[in-house]
Design a protein around this motif. Sequence first.
Motif, PDB file in Angstrom:
ATOM      1  N   ARG A  67       0.858  -1.188   0.000  1.00  0.00           N
ATOM      2  CA  ARG A  67       0.000   0.000   0.000  1.00  0.00           C
ATOM      3  C   ARG A  67       0.891   1.232   0.000  1.00  0.00           C
ATOM      4  O   ARG A  67       1.824   1.336   0.788  1.00  0.00           O
ATOM      5  CB  ARG A  67      -0.907   0.025   1.225  1.00  0.00           C
ATOM      6  CG  ARG A  67      -1.883   1.198   1.209  1.00  0.00           C
ATOM      7  CD  ARG A  67      -2.852   1.156   2.349  1.00  0.00           C
ATOM      8  NE  ARG A  67      -2.228   1.518   3.611  1.00  0.00           N
ATOM      9  CZ  ARG A  67      -2.900   1.757   4.728  1.00  0.00           C
ATOM     10  NH1 ARG A  67      -4.226   1.625   4.749  1.00  0.00           N
ATOM     11  NH2 ARG A  67      -2.271   2.078   5.827  1.00  0.00           N
ATOM     12  N   SER A  68       0.614   2.166  -0.889  1.00  0.00           N
ATOM     13  CA  SER A  68       1.394   3.394  -0.987  1.00  0.00           C
ATOM     14  C   SER A  68       0.605   4.563  -0.422  1.00  0.00           C
ATOM     15  O   SER A  68      -0.578   4.741  -0.735  1.00  0.00           O
ATOM     16  CB  SER A  68       1.743   3.675  -2.454  1.00  0.00           C
ATOM     17  OG  SER A  68       2.324   4.968  -2.584  1.00  0.00           O
ATOM     18  N   GLU A  69       1.265   5.353   0.411  1.00  0.00           N
ATOM     19  CA  GLU A  69       0.661   6.592   0.914  1.00  0.00           C
ATOM     20  C   GLU A  69       1.270   7.809   0.228  1.00  0.00           C
ATOM     21  O   GLU A  69       1.139   8.937   0.706  1.00  0.00           O
ATOM     22  CB  GLU A  69       0.824   6.677   2.432  1.00  0.00           C
ATOM     23  CG  GLU A  69       0.023   5.607   3.169  1.00  0.00           C
ATOM     24  CD  GLU A  69      -0.040   5.842   4.662  1.00  0.00           C
ATOM     25  OE1 GLU A  69       0.616   6.798   5.146  1.00  0.00           O
ATOM     26  OE2 GLU A  69      -0.740   5.081   5.343  1.00  0.00           O
ATOM     27  N   ALA A  70       1.899   7.595  -0.927  1.00  0.00           N
ATOM     28  CA  ALA A  70       2.455   8.702  -1.697  1.00  0.00           C
ATOM     29  C   ALA A  70       1.323   9.567  -2.243  1.00  0.00           C
ATOM     30  O   ALA A  70       0.336   9.058  -2.767  1.00  0.00           O
ATOM     31  CB  ALA A  70       3.309   8.171  -2.844  1.00  0.00           C
ATOM     32  N   LEU A  71       1.472  10.878  -2.130  1.00  0.00           N
ATOM     33  CA  LEU A  71       0.473  11.802  -2.638  1.00  0.00           C
ATOM     34  C   LEU A  71       0.497  11.791  -4.157  1.00  0.00           C
ATOM     35  O   LEU A  71       1.565  11.908  -4.777  1.00  0.00           O
ATOM     36  CB  LEU A  71       0.767  13.214  -2.112  1.00  0.00           C
ATOM     37  CG  LEU A  71      -0.190  14.325  -2.558  1.00  0.00           C
ATOM     38  CD1 LEU A  71      -1.605  14.067  -2.031  1.00  0.00           C
ATOM     39  CD2 LEU A  71       0.323  15.686  -2.081  1.00  0.00           C
ATOM     40  N   MET A  72      -0.672  11.649  -4.761  1.00  0.00           N
ATOM     41  CA  MET A  72      -0.757  11.661  -6.214  1.00  0.00           C
ATOM     42  C   MET A  72      -2.125  12.165  -6.643  1.00  0.00           C
ATOM     43  O   MET A  72      -3.098  12.121  -5.880  1.00  0.00           O
ATOM     44  CB  MET A  72      -0.483  10.279  -6.795  1.00  0.00           C
ATOM     45  CG  MET A  72      -1.335   9.172  -6.260  1.00  0.00           C
ATOM     46  SD  MET A  72      -0.771   7.520  -6.829  1.00  0.00           S
ATOM     47  CE  MET A  72       0.808   7.357  -5.980  1.00  0.00           C
ATOM     48  N   ALA A  73      -2.185  12.668  -7.874  1.00  0.00           N
ATOM     49  CA  ALA A  73      -3.420  13.206  -8.426  1.00  0.00           C
ATOM     50  C   ALA A  73      -3.776  12.477  -9.712  1.00  0.00           C
ATOM     51  O   ALA A  73      -2.905  11.934 -10.399  1.00  0.00           O
ATOM     52  CB  ALA A  73      -3.269  14.699  -8.705  1.00  0.00           C
ATOM     53  N   ALA A  74      -5.046  12.479 -10.061  1.00  0.00           N
ATOM     54  CA  ALA A  74      -5.501  11.793 -11.266  1.00  0.00           C
ATOM     55  C   ALA A  74      -4.772  12.286 -12.504  1.00  0.00           C
ATOM     56  O   ALA A  74      -4.504  11.514 -13.430  1.00  0.00           O
ATOM     57  CB  ALA A  74      -7.011  11.970 -11.422  1.00  0.00           C
ATOM     58  N   TRP A  75      -4.427  13.580 -12.539  1.00  0.00           N
ATOM     59  CA  TRP A  75      -3.753  14.136 -13.708  1.00  0.00           C
ATOM     60  C   TRP A  75      -2.271  13.772 -13.771  1.00  0.00           C
ATOM     61  O   TRP A  75      -1.614  14.046 -14.775  1.00  0.00           O
ATOM     62  CB  TRP A  75      -3.956  15.639 -13.790  1.00  0.00           C
ATOM     63  CG  TRP A  75      -3.789  16.405 -12.521  1.00  0.00           C
ATOM     64  CD1 TRP A  75      -2.685  17.070 -12.088  1.00  0.00           C
ATOM     65  CD2 TRP A  75      -4.807  16.629 -11.522  1.00  0.00           C
ATOM     66  NE1 TRP A  75      -2.933  17.682 -10.880  1.00  0.00           N
ATOM     67  CE2 TRP A  75      -4.223  17.431 -10.515  1.00  0.00           C
ATOM     68  CE3 TRP A  75      -6.140  16.229 -11.384  1.00  0.00           C
ATOM     69  CZ2 TRP A  75      -4.928  17.834  -9.386  1.00  0.00           C
ATOM     70  CZ3 TRP A  75      -6.838  16.630 -10.260  1.00  0.00           C
ATOM     71  CH2 TRP A  75      -6.246  17.414  -9.276  1.00  0.00           C
ATOM     72  N   ASP A  76      -1.753  13.101 -12.746  1.00  0.00           N
ATOM     73  CA  ASP A  76      -0.352  12.655 -12.806  1.00  0.00           C
ATOM     74  C   ASP A  76      -0.157  11.449 -13.716  1.00  0.00           C
ATOM     75  O   ASP A  76       0.984  11.139 -14.095  1.00  0.00           O
ATOM     76  CB  ASP A  76       0.160  12.318 -11.400  1.00  0.00           C
ATOM     77  CG  ASP A  76       0.406  13.565 -10.559  1.00  0.00           C
ATOM     78  OD1 ASP A  76       0.715  14.621 -11.131  1.00  0.00           O
ATOM     79  OD2 ASP A  76       0.276  13.475  -9.324  1.00  0.00           O
TER      80      ASP A  76
END
Length: 498
Positions: A346-355
């Motif tokens: 499981r990753s808790e890295a911040l990411m956005a749909a547009w990435d």
Amino acid sequence: AGAPRPHVLYVLLDDWGWADAGWHRKIGEEEGVSTPHMNALVREGIELDRHYAFKVCSPSRTAIQSGRNPIHTSVTNTMETYRNLHDPVSGWSAMPLNMTGLGEVMTRGGYSTHFYGKWDAGIATPFHSPLGRGYNRSLFYFHHQNDYWTSATQPDESDAGDTTCPGFPKDRGPIDLWEDDHPAKDLANSVNCSQVHQGGCRYEDDIFTDRVRTAIAEHDPSQPLFLFWAPHAVHDPLEVPQAFADRFAAFGPPTGRWERQYYLAILAHIDEKIGGVVKLLRDRGMWDNTLMIVHADNGGPIYQHGRAGGNNWPLKGGKVSNWEGGIRVNAFVSGGFLPKKVRGTRSEALMAAWDWYGTLAALAGVDARDERAAAAGLPGVDSLDLWDVLSGASATSPRSELAIGTDGYTIGIGKSFAARVGGLIRGRYKILVQALIPMSGWTGPVFPNLTRWDADYEFTVCGPTWWSGCLYDIFEDPAERVNLARKEPELWREMHDR
């Protein structure tokens, strides 16, 4: 020679609530949520725990196809034909004309590119369609929603703009089902098809699934495949093959709500279809070189007494709000292209749909910079390449903060045109600035239910000062129950001024 390019299966589910993903439920608390195929894919892949999107459909979809934060494309969820009369080149709602689309980027990278399902990223000109944005093949509908059985647009679309045409009955709009550059007349059902008259009719998500399967079955595996699959599920109207509705009868009347029964049935149906597509990739020997991306376009809808069937428990709020329940979405990646060391994590890295735009461009060996947009004076690509953190090469996300867009200082539900920043996520903290934020409450594990709670009228004021503002530690308090603004005024000021 460059690194091998994976096949990419990108699945974008619609209005899929946080509590409607099986891996967000403890054993024994499923309450009808049936996603066994996706649960298995999560176990084989990476659960993306801090994946964010916009709070409503069209801006999220435009962001994915353009690689931009919606504040740089469109924050409106109105009809796609709405436009700024002062900007005849790029003033249409959804994706501006001179931005380069994801389909074009992947085609440029040597991929065979396909789009099947809900588009909702523009309609104004032929260049606003999937074909116009670079996809080789497509079968899709343009609008926010249509009927699962007739593919007719919904009349008035909840005040998002009139979708009917002169001469059409008032209870339905025109048929919205398109293949490449023309109406898909041969695939549309009779207007007499409906939830209660299903005989001889094809369910819309079955039609899209068939195209997905055909694309895989006919594809030469030596060429990389990019397949963007955007099912209608689980957006309303709540319609589903009767066999699935019957499976979930225990969650409907008299002890439950029919809306929840049908939402659960639609979810189970698309989970089954996803499982079948993955099996086909395995059978064709393509899975070991496939990257599968799955996420929702926004949080589950909990408005209007739960009429759309979704649930985001234990997160606060839902679709049309910037609470975690509206913008923090179910997401995972899977497939044999993932290194073995990251599977089952499981990753808790911040990411956005547009990435995903920048990530996929890098995997395809294409420069994500958009020279066409720059020449037209449009904002550049905001997308960041996530592959290092996904592959385990880096422990931290390239995204350290996320600007949260909104479309109005007051309620802001996707119907106005003024784009503004309504908040910021940085590290473990989140600030919101909006005069009235709706959906300011929490459902329970079972929702919608017979209490008929109306989240529309649960408002919170998140003002422009630390005294009236809103600040949350979303690591310690993901349900956003404890406002820290008055306790941490300096932190609030720092994030507000950012």
